[in-house]
Write a protein that holds these residues in place. Structure first.
Motif, short mmCIF file in Angstrom:
data_model
loop_
_atom_site.label_atom_id
_atom_site.label_comp_id
_atom_site.label_asym_id
_atom_site.label_seq_id
_atom_site.Cartn_x
_atom_site.Cartn_y
_atom_site.Cartn_z
N GLU A 167 -11.70 0.37 6.71
CA GLU A 167 -11.44 0.17 5.27
C GLU A 167 -10.72 1.40 4.73
N ASP A 168 -9.56 1.19 4.14
CA ASP A 168 -8.86 2.30 3.46
C ASP A 168 -9.38 2.33 2.02
N CYS A 169 -10.28 3.29 1.76
CA CYS A 169 -10.95 3.39 0.46
C CYS A 169 -10.35 4.50 -0.39
N ASP B 167 -5.56 19.20 -1.21
CA ASP B 167 -5.76 18.06 -0.32
C ASP B 167 -7.16 18.06 0.27
N ALA B 168 -7.72 16.88 0.45
CA ALA B 168 -9.02 16.74 1.11
C ALA B 168 -9.22 15.26 1.43
N GLY B 169 -10.04 15.00 2.45
CA GLY B 169 -10.32 13.60 2.81
C GLY B 169 -11.52 13.53 3.73
N SER C 171 0.86 -1.19 0.00
CA SER C 171 0.00 0.00 0.00
C SER C 171 0.89 1.23 0.00
N TRP C 172 0.24 2.38 0.04
CA TRP C 172 0.92 3.65 0.25
C TRP C 172 1.23 3.76 1.73
N ILE C 173 2.32 4.43 2.07
CA ILE C 173 2.77 4.44 3.47
C ILE C 173 1.78 5.10 4.42
C1 LIG Z 1 -3.76 8.40 -1.32
C2 LIG Z 1 -3.81 7.34 -0.29
C3 LIG Z 1 -3.88 7.63 1.09
C4 LIG Z 1 -3.68 9.01 1.65
O1 LIG Z 1 -4.48 10.00 1.16
P1 LIG Z 1 -3.96 11.53 1.14
O2 LIG Z 1 -5.22 12.29 0.83
O3 LIG Z 1 -2.94 11.64 0.08
O4 LIG Z 1 -3.42 11.85 2.49
C5 LIG Z 1 -4.04 6.59 1.98
N1 LIG Z 1 -4.10 5.31 1.56
C6 LIG Z 1 -4.00 4.99 0.25
C7 LIG Z 1 -4.10 3.55 -0.14
C8 LIG Z 1 -3.84 5.98 -0.71
O5 LIG Z 1 -3.74 5.65 -2.01
#
Ligand SMILES: *Cc1c(COP(=O)(O)O)cnc(C)c1O
Length: 385
Positions: free
Chosen positions: A154-156, A191-193, A83-85
């Motif tokens: 869940e990391d979506c 950036d947003a989440g 995954s991404w860190i």
């Molecule tokens: C992009 C991403 C994140 C982090 O999201 P940011 O908005 O860049 O902080 C987390 N998990 C995964 C799998 C991602 O691809």
């Protein structure tokens, strides 16, 4: 050709975006406010959950989710090696310890059969990642979580509107996190989440924690992780187009599938049966990946490697003492994966160019195979780290 063309997307909805930005400025609703509330409501409805709590980015969403689920110092959280860190660094940030699992050979996602051997008395939760837009094998993970009384986040971040056996991703765990980074399937202009959840307690805590623990009556210390009005208004415009953009991604993936399935030396991405893959990335595999990438680069075709090294083998996690042998599948994937250009506005001429360039490369390889893949890749991880 571009890997992702954000300006092309803006041009298709320019008037609406410009008007939305003008409205936020006219309202001076720059941080939180009406436009943010509207987006939270619309996104929760779109995903099919009770609550959406917006925040500054997808990384903060993970951190806020873990704080909201009560993670404490020394707790362990199981997640994927691929995954991404952001997925694992936030575990540490929240006071926990990431515990990595190898991935499925066929789907790049957290391998449920590896989870139970990693569970200890300190394990508190599991973070499956719907990687590249492909849903994780959730049924098995939900059963394991239930059996061991663990939460699931869940990391979506890469999987907006993906479906797992008829259910929207983000609705199955205790909480789910989304990123609206510009290049994601639903992207802001900065950036947003957010996190989404059906649990009132998680939503209440997250809403306070992300905004200094409350207003005036601070019930606790929190952080400053707020969505701004401009991003919310932009996301609100784009949300209406997300279903058609998702379909466009799937059609491009179908095109690549059909054209690349017969090319020797290339594996196309598998799709989990009964699931709706939303193709944040279209990732092929080749044992000649680096040479193929170079060939495409020479033809001005950009590609991407997501990600070149499994998380537990990164320098950041050297302290864990993991070796390539502990994560054989993630290591093999990291060596062979290559993401091709894919965004909803990608035109057929460019898609054809990508396919033809890959065909040319494979013909060249068949005539002159060059060094074996083992010679070129053998020491990627030991040499680099
Ligand atoms: C992009 C991403 C994140 C982090 O999201 P940011 O908005 O860049 O902080 C987390 N998990 C995964 C799998 C991602 O691809």
């Amino acid at each position: 050709m571009k890997f992702v063309d954000l300006y092309a997307q803006y041009q298709t909805i320019r008037e609406e975006i410009d008007a939305a930005i003008a409205r936020v400025i006219a309202d001076s609703a720059f941080v939180r406010g009406r436009h943010v509330a509207d987006f939270e409501t619309a996104f929760a409805k779109r995903v099919g959950v009770e609550h959406c709590v917006s925040c500054a980015n997808g990384t903060d969403a993970l951190y806020i989710a873990m704080k909201s689920l009560g993670l404490r110092d020394g707790d362990e959280v199981i997640t994927t090696a691929h995954s991404w860190i952001a997925t694992s660094e936030t575990v540490t940030q929240a006071g926990g310890q990431p515990v990595f699992c190898d991935t499925e050979q066929d789907y790049f996602c957290l391998d449920p059969s590896q989870i139970e051997s990693k569970i200890t008395p300190r394990t508190r939760g599991i973070i499956p990642v719907h990687l590249y837009g492909q849903p994780v094998e959730m049924d098995t993970i939900l059963q394991i979580a239930k059996r061991h009384e663990l939460w699931i986040i869940e990391d979506c971040a890469q999987a907006h509107l993906a479906t797992y056996r008829g259910q929207m991703v983000g609705t199955m765990g205790d909480a789910a996190t989304f990123s609206f980074y510009p290049g994601k399937n639903l992207g802001a202009m900065g950036d947003a989440g957010c996190l989404v959840t059906n649990r009132d307690d998680v939503a209440d805590f997250a809403g306070l924690f992300a905004n200094h623990g409350g207003k005036n009556q601070h019930l606790m210390e929190g952080i400053n992780s707020r969505l701004d009005g401009l991003q919310a208004a932009i996301l609100n415009v784009k949300l209406a187009y997300l279903p058609e953009w998702t379909e466009a991604r799937q059609q491009i993936a179908n095109f690549y599938d059909q054209r690349l399935a017969q090319v020797p030396g290339i594996s196309i991405p598998n799709r989990r049966p009964g699931c709706g893959h939303v193709f944040h990335l279209y990732v092929i595999q080749s044992t000649q990946r680096d040479a193929l990438r170079e060939h495409l680069r020479e033809l001005d075709i950009p590609t991407s490697i997501n990600y070149p090294c499994p998380l537990p083998l990164l320098p950041a996690y050297r302290c864990l003492g993991a070796t390539a042998r502990d994560f054989p599948t993630a290591v093999r994937h990291a060596e062979n994966i290559l993401a091709l250009p894919l965004y909803p506005e990608l035109n057929e001429k460019d898609m054809n160019r990508v396919v033809r360039a890959i065909e040319t490369f494979q013909r060249k390889m068949t005539d002159d195979p060059g060094p074996s893949p083992h010679d070129t890749h053998a020491d990627t991880f030991t040499a680099g780290l």
